[in-house]
Motif scaffolding. Structure first.
Motif, short mmCIF file in Angstrom:
data_model
loop_
_atom_site.label_atom_id
_atom_site.label_comp_id
_atom_site.label_asym_id
_atom_site.label_seq_id
_atom_site.Cartn_x
_atom_site.Cartn_y
_atom_site.Cartn_z
N MET A 115 3.47 -9.00 6.99
CA MET A 115 4.38 -8.29 7.88
C MET A 115 4.93 -7.01 7.29
O MET A 115 5.78 -6.37 7.91
N TRP A 116 4.54 -6.64 6.12
CA TRP A 116 5.23 -5.50 5.51
C TRP A 116 4.34 -4.28 5.36
O TRP A 116 4.64 -3.21 5.87
N LYS A 117 3.20 -4.45 4.67
CA LYS A 117 2.35 -3.27 4.47
C LYS A 117 1.62 -2.91 5.75
O LYS A 117 1.22 -3.80 6.50
N PRO A 118 1.43 -1.62 6.00
CA PRO A 118 0.74 -1.23 7.24
C PRO A 118 -0.69 -1.77 7.28
O PRO A 118 -1.36 -1.85 6.25
N ALA A 119 -1.13 -2.11 8.49
CA ALA A 119 -2.49 -2.62 8.65
C ALA A 119 -3.50 -1.61 8.12
O ALA A 119 -4.51 -1.97 7.52
N SER A 120 -3.19 -0.33 8.31
CA SER A 120 -4.15 0.70 7.93
C SER A 120 -4.33 0.80 6.41
O SER A 120 -5.26 1.43 5.93
N TYR A 122 -4.96 -1.76 4.54
CA TYR A 122 -5.90 -2.80 4.10
C TYR A 122 -7.32 -2.23 4.14
O TYR A 122 -8.07 -2.45 5.08
#
Lengths: 251, 291, 323
Positions: A115-120, A122
């Protein structure tokens, strides 16, 4: 003898008084190229839905690599390695093509609860999605929304999503349905190139595709297995001909 | 003991009257939601309109009571057709959220109009003299109007059931509730069917609102205040069913009257709790065709 | 531009996203008479944001979101009036937790259903909690509510003042923190996954996502945020009453979200600002026209502007770009 990739034992499904699957015994061997054919309303999609868990079976067993998955939820079966495509395209139409594939990979990799780091950020998921799209020849369309793609390419996105789940068994529900024949050649090429270690069950109406692709064929009629065999046996089977030529074939 | 028996009779009587009214108002909602899959939060608007029509017709134009009832039914039914053609029908396949928002909008507008025309007080209920007294049944006095109300509702219920079971229209409705695509493919004009059914359902709501105006006071906030009860009748009874909502409405009518009589401190708590319990046990309601 | 968690986009904070905060600071200095309205708007933005998470992102339609606002509000009120716990942050955390726990418990039950049944259950649960708030007067004060809520000065220094300055700053800071968290959440894989559920639930099942569990998580988070809004409301008005539990409030917040633009973070900002300023200007002068106007507005949005105000802005901007 090793367990088949997927097996059903006396699988039944009833809707009220209507029987749509009766005692289906079916084996999909590891690495197989297997086709399921039958006239309209034979219960092919119902069968696939029971395999994936989208529909509960009334009775009978489903074994995945020897393990009983009959009572398992759909998500758990997917996690085990049971992938599928849909007969009627079922995509995230308003999302970019890349995201359609990435959402599945994210589920497989178990990052969907982050829930914290942006999906982009990854990158591995993004790169793997791109790799699958490249295999399908869709790299140039990765950032377009799915609904802006022609239908034939949407069917390829379906397959890309399924591959992204790294399935051991892949159920293809009419992968070329509704695709003009010019474009269906591309789909056939893609099917031919699928990794050999995936066991594939294809449901298809187009006999051309069935006979070019499958090494084994099961014929389903009115919810029951009519006959199973190698393509040439099926092609020469009188009962199959009767079913496909209609009731008037013999007096 | 005798006192209890007496109050039990009283609770049952008033509960049945209330339940009957709930049913006449809500049955149309069950059928339209089951038939069209339309989440119509604004159904109570039609009931309020019926109540206001009756009150106005009798007070201002001295229309006799039976005629005013008929008027409530006809005018509301016709008005609902206009709404159905112009607005509702555009949203049949628009998704639940759009339907919820649209019908909420209708509620807001109707509340504003009702308040503008009638103020914030409940519309007065005018009864003809012959309905004002008591009727003696088996040695007990009952308010005449409520006896008549139960009687009229029963006639409506029987007519409706007969109509759905025996007429061509009823057969088409049953077919379409069961499987809309199938009905369409065998040549039923579902568009017209929806329109007629919607009008009938709304008309019945208007009639119910008029008939029940001394049980559910007709005031501007009516559609919002009674929304939960109408929805409960439909959800508990089951969408698309005729008999389910009837049983649900009677149960709710009697249970609500009983709690108010014996346990007023609980309010509507029991009804809500029972509804939640029932919907968890059977999401499709008691007799629902689909959830 | 993507407005949601996406593996193909980016999540950098744009310049435009500073606007709400610049506006919030400007209001503090330029419009000192409107700080109490400003605080109320901040609270409603928080509340709308919580609804946007479940409705806009996850696609859960609810008619009873007020229940979470109410539980947060009553938790703060009861802490202060009945237990004499007046620490503002303690109230905030406790109220949010209470609401989240209730969201988890009720969500665990109702999210197993869908469509009309789910809608009905949200309605019934809110009705039942209202009924409890009304009848359990020993705890909630019944119809009178709980007046006289006390809040200690922040850090022992900053008291709630008559002009609402402290309250305003407090609300802005809380909103900022929640906004930041929600924004991270929306752009994260979790947010992307929620969008997937909203767009195509059967497909998410087929991808192996335990949808029910995911919905329950976001429902709980949403309830916790709505609870924060409730606590702020109690603290700023120093009282709590049954009105926070009504369908009117649940309806209001739905209207605000739709008006601003559903399924986008700033829809939850624009909606309450426009709605509440309009309400402040018009509702008192023309109460009879207000609900009429809201009704017309809803129908207009449904038929002509599904994306709300921000959707319209998008359309105009797109027209500007293509000559």
């Amino acid at each position: 003898m090793s367990a088949p990739a997927l097996e059903t034992r006396d699988l039944c499904k009833q809707f009220g008084a209507l029987t749509v699957a009766s005692n289906i015994n079916f084996r999909l061997e590891a690495g197989a190229r297997h086709a399921l054919i039958g006239p309209n309303g034979a219960g092919k999609t119902t069968f696939v839905n029971m395999l994936t868990g989208a529909l509960p079976a009334t009775s009978g067993k489903i074994l995945f690599g020897g393990e009983d998955i009959s009572q398992m939820a759909q998500a758990a079966r997917t996690k085990r390695g049971l992938g599928r495509t849909f007969q009627i395209t079922s995509l995230f139409r308003d999302l970019p093509v890349l995201d359609n594939v990435a959402l599945g990979i994210a589920e497989r990799e178990g990052v969907s609860l982050k829930m914290w780091k942006p999906a982009s950020s990854y990158k591995t998921i993004r790169d793997e999605s791109m790799a699958h799209l490249e295999t399908m020849g869709l790299a140039a369309e990765a950032l377009l929304r799915v609904k802006d793609l022609p239908y034939g390419k949407q069917r390829l996105v379906e397959i890309a999503i399924a591959l992204g789940l790294k399935p051991k068994v892949l159920l293809l529900d009419e992968p070329a349905a509704g695709v003009p024949s010019i474009e269906s050649g591309r789909i056939l090429d893609v099917l031919a190139d699928l990794p050999k270690d995936i066991a594939i069950l294809i449901i298809e109406h187009d006999m051309d595709i069935v006979f070019r692709f499958a090494q084994r064929i099961t014929v389903l009629v009115q919810g029951a297995v009519l006959v199973e065999g190698a393509p040439e046996e099926i092609a020469n089977d009188q009962r199959v001909r009767d079913v496909y030529l209609g009731e008037g074939g013999h007096d | 003991m005798q006192a209890f028996a007496s109050s039990l009779v009283s609770v049952l009587f008033h509960g049945i009257a209330y339940g009957m009214i709930l049913y006449v108002i809500s049955v149309g909602l069950s059928v339209t939601m089951g038939l069209m899959g339309f989440v119509n939060l604004a159904h109570g608007v039609f009931a309020m309109a019926g109540g206001l029509l009756l009150s106005t017709a009798m007070a201002k134009y001295a229309v006799p009571f039976p005629l005013a009832l008929l008027l409530a039914f006809v005018v509301v039914a016709l008005g609902s057709v206009v709404l159905e053609r112009l607005l509702y029908s555009k949203l049949y396949s628009a998704g639940e959220l759009a339907q919820v928002l649209f019908t909420m909008g209708l509620i807001f507008i109707s509340i504003a109009i009702a308040r503008q025309l009638y103020g914030t007080q409940a519309a007065p209920v005018f009864l003809p003299d012959y309905l004002k007294g008591q009727i003696n049944i088996l040695g007990r006095d009952f308010p005449a109007f409520r006896v008549v109300l139960i009687f009229i509702s029963a006639i409506i219920v029987v007519t409706l059931w007969f109509g759905v079971e025996r007429t061509r229209w009823g057969a088409m409705v049953r077919a379409a509730v069961d499987n809309r695509d199938m009905a369409q493919s065998v040549g039923i004009n579902t568009n017209r069917l929806f329109m007629v059914t919607f009008a009938l359902g709304s008309g019945l709501a208007g009639l119910g609102g008029a008939l029940g105006s001394d049980i559910l006071p007709v005031q501007s906030t009516y559609p919002l205040e009674n929304l939960v009860y109408f929805m409960i009748v439909v959800a508990v009874g089951g969408l698309g069913s005729l008999s389910g909502p009837f049983i649900a409405a009677l149960m709710i009518g009697i249970a609500d009257t009983a709690t108010k009589y014996w346990f007023p401190e609980l309010g509507a708590f029991l009804i809500y709790a029972a509804t939640i319990g029932l919907l968890l046990w059977r999401p499709q309601g008691l007799f629902g065709v689909r959830s | 531009m993507t407005r949601t968690g996406s593996y193909s986009g980016h999540a950098r904070i744009g310049i435009m996203e500073a606007l709400p905060w610049i506006a919030a600071i400007a209001v503090f200095f330029l419009l000192p008479d409107y700080l109490s309205l400003g605080a109320r708007i901040m609270i409603y933005i928080l509340f709308t944001l919580s609804l946007d998470l479940i409705l806009g992102y996850a696609g859960i339609i609810t008619l009873g979101h007020s229940v979470f606002l109410g539980i947060g509000a009553y938790a703060a009120g009861i802490l202060s009036v009945k237990l004499n716990i007046n620490d503002p942050f303690l109230q905030l955390i406790a109220g949010s937790l209470m609401s989240a726990v209730f969201g988890l418990a009720s969500g665990a039950v109702i999210l197993r259903t869908k469509n009309l049944t789910l809608l009905m259950l949200t309605l019934a649960i809110t009705a039942i909690v209202y009924e409890i708030g009304n009848k359990a007067s020993w705890l909630t004060g019944g119809a009178d509510g709980l007046p006289g809520v006390q809040v200690n000065p922040f850090f022992g220094r900053f008291e709630f003042d008559l002009w609402g300055r402290t309250g305003y700053i407090y609300c802005v800071i809380v909103l900022f923190v929640v906004w930041f968290v929600v924004r991270r959440l929306i752009y994260s894989p979790f947010g992307a996954m929620l969008t997937g559920i909203r767009e195509n639930t059967p497909r998410m099942h087929a991808l192996g996502a335990p949808v029910y569990q995911r919905l329950l998580i976001v429902y709980t988070i949403s309830a916790g945020i709505a609870g924060i809004a409730g606590v702020l409301m109690t603290q700023v008005t120093q009282s709590v009453g049954l009105n926070v539990l009504t369908f009117e409030v649940a309806g209001d917040v739905l209207v605000m979200l739709i008006l601003g633009g559903v399924g986008r973070i700033y829809g939850a900002f624009v909606g309450p600002v426009v709605y509440m300023i309009a309400q402040d200007l018009l509702a008192k002068q023309f109460p009879e026209y207000w609900s009429f106007g809201v009704g017309v507005l809803l129908i207009f949005v449904v038929f002509f502007a599904r994306g709300g105000i921000l959707g319209l802005v998008d359309k105009i901007a797109a027209r500007g770009r293509t000559p």
